[in-house]
Design a protein around this motif. Sequence first.
Motif: not given
Length: 261
Positions: A194-195, A205-209, A221-226
């Motif tokens: 989990v991130l 940075a990671m979600l663009g939001r 989600a970051d790919g398949a990672r919650p």
Amino acid sequence: MDSALDWHTARALLEWQVELGVTEAISDAPINRFEAPAPEPAKIPMPGAAPPPPVKQPEVDPVEVATKAAQALKTLDDLHSALEAFEFCDLKKGARHLVFSDGRPDARVMIIGEAPGRDEDMQGKPFVGRAGQLLDKMFAAIGMSRTAPDAERAIYITNVLPWRPPQNRDPSPDEIAMMLPFVRKHVELVDPDVLVLMGNHSCQAMLGRKGITRLRGKWAADGARPVLPMFHPAYLLRNPVAKRDAWHDLLMLQAKLRDTA
């Protein structure tokens, strides 16, 4: 010159003449100075003439350099060395230390904050100031910590920026963009279950939001990672009433870890 003159005496006489100011030797044969070629006159630019164009240096794209560097990394030690060697982020010039990470790299939960503050810059570790102390208390409430002896209860912590911005200002879009390839490689190498993204800038940075008030409390989600966006502990220190929402998010995290165990 007298043929009986030995070499050392001849050299001594020559050096004596040089000291007297002699600059040219006179040969036995005459030389017509009028037949010597005249020196070329110096080229003086005409008034108003355009100067020669400057030599254009090739432009370097820091994001491209970071992307290529990150692609070649195989270990966390490689990543640490690559960040130490990266010279395109001006924050590095004013920082005392590179703030890389803390906690267990094999932890199930990886936390990404925004940038180091004064205490983090002095100690070289993320989340060690007042906000870090609150973060430790928050995760201790669900039985997790950066010093846990096992990966199941451990957390691993880093930031989007590894160097402190002056006066703790917000990270700029350019700074985030050039550091993002390294952050993504960091996540890839740690490979957490989990991130957790702490604050607006890590979500950007990671979600663009952005808009942490809307994003928190909802799984992304970051790919398949919650991915779970949460309020930054520094925000909670300024707004204690939001601690209730943070507790709700911690319980969501605890349930997710239990379901994916």
